[in-house]
Scaffold this motif. Structure first.
Motif, mmCIF file in Angstrom:
data_model
loop_
_atom_site.group_PDB
_atom_site.id
_atom_site.type_symbol
_atom_site.label_atom_id
_atom_site.label_comp_id
_atom_site.label_asym_id
_atom_site.label_seq_id
_atom_site.Cartn_x
_atom_site.Cartn_y
_atom_site.Cartn_z
ATOM 1 N N ASN A 195 41.887 46.314 37.953
ATOM 2 C CA ASN A 195 42.740 45.600 37.003
ATOM 3 C C ASN A 195 43.289 44.306 37.606
ATOM 4 O OD1 ASN A 195 44.133 45.800 34.313
ATOM 5 N ND2 ASN A 195 45.930 45.631 35.619
ATOM 6 N N SER A 196 43.594 44.334 38.911
ATOM 7 C CA SER A 196 44.196 43.165 39.545
ATOM 8 C C SER A 196 43.222 41.993 39.652
ATOM 9 C CB SER A 196 44.722 43.523 40.934
ATOM 10 O OG SER A 196 43.654 43.846 41.808
ATOM 11 N N LYS A 197 41.917 42.265 39.603
ATOM 12 C CA LYS A 197 40.918 41.200 39.722
ATOM 13 C C LYS A 197 39.959 41.167 38.532
ATOM 14 C CE LYS A 197 42.057 39.849 43.949
ATOM 15 N NZ LYS A 197 42.597 38.504 44.243
ATOM 16 N N LEU A 198 40.255 41.950 37.507
ATOM 17 C CA LEU A 198 39.321 42.063 36.394
ATOM 18 C C LEU A 198 39.097 40.725 35.702
ATOM 19 C CD1 LEU A 198 37.621 44.028 34.698
ATOM 20 C CD2 LEU A 198 39.612 44.364 33.225
ATOM 21 N N ASP A 199 40.160 39.935 35.564
ATOM 22 C CA ASP A 199 40.020 38.646 34.888
ATOM 23 C C ASP A 199 39.059 37.725 35.648
ATOM 24 O OD1 ASP A 199 41.815 38.586 36.974
ATOM 25 O OD2 ASP A 199 43.375 37.460 35.916
ATOM 26 N N VAL A 200 39.228 37.632 36.969
ATOM 27 C CA VAL A 200 38.353 36.777 37.770
ATOM 28 C C VAL A 200 36.924 37.311 37.753
ATOM 29 C CG1 VAL A 200 37.922 35.872 40.090
ATOM 30 C CG2 VAL A 200 40.270 36.076 39.243
ATOM 31 N N TRP A 201 36.803 38.646 37.855
ATOM 32 C CA TRP A 201 35.473 39.268 37.852
ATOM 33 C C TRP A 201 34.723 38.968 36.557
ATOM 34 C CZ3 TRP A 201 33.110 41.789 41.827
ATOM 35 C CH2 TRP A 201 31.984 42.545 41.541
ATOM 36 N N MET A 202 35.415 39.113 35.447
ATOM 37 C CA MET A 202 34.765 38.895 34.151
ATOM 38 C C MET A 202 34.477 37.418 33.893
ATOM 39 S SD MET A 202 36.571 41.769 31.717
ATOM 40 C CE MET A 202 35.412 41.447 30.377
ATOM 41 N N LEU A 203 35.337 36.553 34.399
ATOM 42 C CA LEU A 203 35.037 35.130 34.301
ATOM 43 C C LEU A 203 33.792 34.797 35.115
ATOM 44 C CD1 LEU A 203 38.605 33.568 34.613
ATOM 45 C CD2 LEU A 203 37.077 33.324 32.646
ATOM 46 N N GLY A 204 33.675 35.394 36.306
ATOM 47 C CA GLY A 204 32.512 35.143 37.145
ATOM 48 C C GLY A 204 31.215 35.598 36.509
ATOM 49 N N ALA A 214 39.223 27.625 40.230
ATOM 50 C CA ALA A 214 40.565 27.143 39.891
ATOM 51 C C ALA A 214 41.426 28.274 39.345
ATOM 52 C CB ALA A 214 40.468 26.011 38.869
ATOM 53 N N TYR A 215 40.834 29.089 38.468
ATOM 54 C CA TYR A 215 41.594 30.208 37.906
ATOM 55 C C TYR A 215 41.906 31.251 38.973
ATOM 56 C CZ TYR A 215 43.022 34.142 35.076
ATOM 57 O OH TYR A 215 43.748 35.194 34.550
ATOM 58 N N SER A 216 40.984 31.473 39.894
ATOM 59 C CA SER A 216 41.216 32.482 40.931
ATOM 60 C C SER A 216 42.413 32.104 41.798
ATOM 61 C CB SER A 216 39.969 32.677 41.797
ATOM 62 O OG SER A 216 39.726 31.547 42.615
ATOM 63 N N LEU A 217 42.644 30.790 41.968
ATOM 64 C CA LEU A 217 43.829 30.362 42.710
ATOM 65 C C LEU A 217 45.097 30.702 41.932
ATOM 66 C CD1 LEU A 217 45.084 28.985 45.118
ATOM 67 C CD2 LEU A 217 44.703 26.771 44.005
ATOM 68 N N ALA A 218 45.067 30.456 40.612
ATOM 69 C CA ALA A 218 46.210 30.815 39.769
ATOM 70 C C ALA A 218 46.433 32.326 39.788
ATOM 71 C CB ALA A 218 45.975 30.334 38.338
ATOM 72 N N ALA A 219 45.337 33.093 39.743
ATOM 73 C CA ALA A 219 45.449 34.545 39.774
ATOM 74 C C ALA A 219 46.017 35.026 41.106
ATOM 75 C CB ALA A 219 44.083 35.175 39.524
ATOM 76 N N SER A 220 45.650 34.353 42.199
ATOM 77 C CA SER A 220 46.188 34.712 43.509
ATOM 78 C C SER A 220 47.686 34.437 43.574
ATOM 79 C CB SER A 220 45.472 33.919 44.614
ATOM 80 O OG SER A 220 44.108 34.281 44.682
ATOM 81 N N LEU A 221 48.114 33.335 42.983
ATOM 82 C CA LEU A 221 49.539 33.037 42.923
ATOM 83 C C LEU A 221 50.282 34.097 42.121
ATOM 84 C CD1 LEU A 221 49.335 29.194 42.311
ATOM 85 C CD2 LEU A 221 50.455 30.269 44.259
ATOM 86 N N ASN A 222 49.675 34.510 41.023
ATOM 87 C CA ASN A 222 50.278 35.561 40.198
ATOM 88 C C ASN A 222 50.371 36.871 40.967
ATOM 89 O OD1 ASN A 222 51.103 36.886 37.644
ATOM 90 N ND2 ASN A 222 49.090 37.850 37.779
#
Length: 419
Positions: A232-241, A252-260
């Motif tokens: 769940n913590s990386k699902l957004d980045v995984w699905m974008l990839g 760029a989004y993965s950096l925002a996700a890391s900040l979150n």
């Protein structure tokens, strides 16, 4: 807050500050020195590594934490509890590492990147060590050695810096960057083994086999939840990839996700300190104490956390592109603001998301996490095709809110705690 809790939280804010500096610095350094595409590759490898490490730990870190917290001064019992967790942990960590290496081809094809597959090979030793370190951290947490917990967590981030420096000095390629995890987790494992030898009498292990069976039964009911949490913590980045979106946008989004994710660590710090207290209260049949603890904690945590979220959302578009020296990262400003809104809405419950585990209800904790992942997965599937990285952020925030509603409901129903 009582005096000890205040002190322990303060100590464990130190590694959060290091996480902010090191975690963000790691992402910034990769983005600047190797580019957003390399950052996307590193993030995708890290996601797969963290997911398989869950299998290697098998929820044993929570089983050992809870068992030790019930009677931390009973040294023979603690020794048996720890040995009973570590023996299956080592076996499972080895099996998870083998599975990780075997899956590298399929995962590389999924993302259309050979670098991802090669990166998984470099990260494999780190996965093995990481899975064992999870359980060793559970021992430290269960003994409520929170200052030591803070020191070792901080050390993890410092070792990541060392790994990054080595990668830069040796001029490693983008696919080799995940070796940072192998260097950091391998060195940390040696330190945690020394901590274990100094604090737990492993010679007093009578009954360890019985504890192994109990831990594995507990883990079997909760490992799906832990795996779901990592996914769940990386699902957004995984699905974008996997969606075919440009790797520069994913980076760029993965950096925002890391900040979150870094912001959420504020809740994790408080949670780590509250878990032993909740485990002891629930084991003694006193859920009212957990409810009172929640009320006291919420009074200071929520306003502090919301203020941090608001500040982060406002600063992102002005600070991040300048720090990275790449204006392309500004595209993630709006998605990051959405992520901060979701985190702020969930803040009343973030420190209590493991209350079901501490109440010996790992099965219901699994229900909670699987439901959260389902919401996140469906929302990402619906929103990414139309809204891209903004859709991923909306989906993640919706999942946070859904999780909080479920935590509140299940805590009252399953363990009698009113959060």
């Amino acid at each position: 807050m009582d005096t000890r809790l205040r002190r322990d939280v303060a100590w464990n804010l130190v590694p959060v500050a290091l996480l902010a500096a090191v975690g963000l610095g790691l992402n910034f350094a990769i983005a600047v020195w190797w580019g957003p595409e390399a950052l996307a590759t590193f993030t995708l490898v890290t996601t797969a590594m963290f997911a398989l490490a869950v299998v290697g730990a098998f929820g044993l870190q929570y089983a050992v934490l809870r068992a030790i917290a019930e009677a931390p001064d009973d040294r023979p019992r603690v020794g048996a509890v720890v040995v009973g967790a570590l023996i299956p942990n080592i076996v499972l960590a080895a099996l998870a590492t083998v599975g990780f290496v075997a899956a590298r081809g399929a995962i590389a094809r999924l993302h259309g990147s050979r670098d991802v597959g090669e990166g998984m090979l470099w990260a494999a030793p780190g996965l093995f060590c990481f899975a064992i370190n999870k359980v060793l951290f559970g021992v430290v947490n269960g003994l409520r050695r929170m200052r030591a917990f803070a020191v070792y967590t901080a050390l993890r981030y410092l070792l990541i810096v060392v790994g990054l420096v080595v990668a830069r000095v040796e001029q490693l390629g983008a696919a080799q960057l995940p070796v940072i995890w192998s260097l950091a987790e391998g060195a940390l494992l040696l330190v945690l083994v020394a901590e274990l030898a100094a604090t737990v009498s492993l010679r007093e292990r009578t009954g360890w086999l019985r504890w192994s069976k109990a831990h594995l039964a507990y883990g079997a009911r909760g490992v799906t939840a832990t795996l779901a949490f990592e996914i769940n913590s990386k699902l957004d980045v995984w699905m974008l990839g996997a969606s075919g979106i440009a790797k520069s946008l994913v980076g760029a989004y993965s950096l925002a996700a890391s900040l979150n994710e870094g912001a959420s660590q504020l809740g994790v710090v408080v949670q780590n300190n509250l878990n032993p207290m909740m485990a002891r209260a629930l084991a003694s049949g006193d859920p009212a104490s957990v409810s009172a603890l929640a009320r006291r904690t919420r009074k200071w945590f929520v306003p502090s956390f919301v203020a941090c979220c608001a500040a982060g959302a406002l600063l992102f578009p002005h600070v991040i592109p300048a720090l990275v020296a790449d204006p392309r990262f500004a595209v993630a400003a709006a998605p990051f603001a959405v992520l901060m809104v979701g985190a702020a809405l969930g803040s009343p419950y973030l420190p209590f998301t493991q209350v079901l585990l501490m109440g010996n209800r790992p099965g219901w904790h699994t229900v909670l996490l699987v439901a959260t992942v389902t919401v996140n997965l469906v929302a990402n599937l619906v929103l990414i095709p139309s809204y891209g990285i903004a859709g991923a952020a909306i989906a993640t925030s919706l999942a946070v809110v859904a999780s909080c509603v479920l935590v509140r409901t299940l805590a009252r129903t399953c363990v009698g705690a009113r959060l």
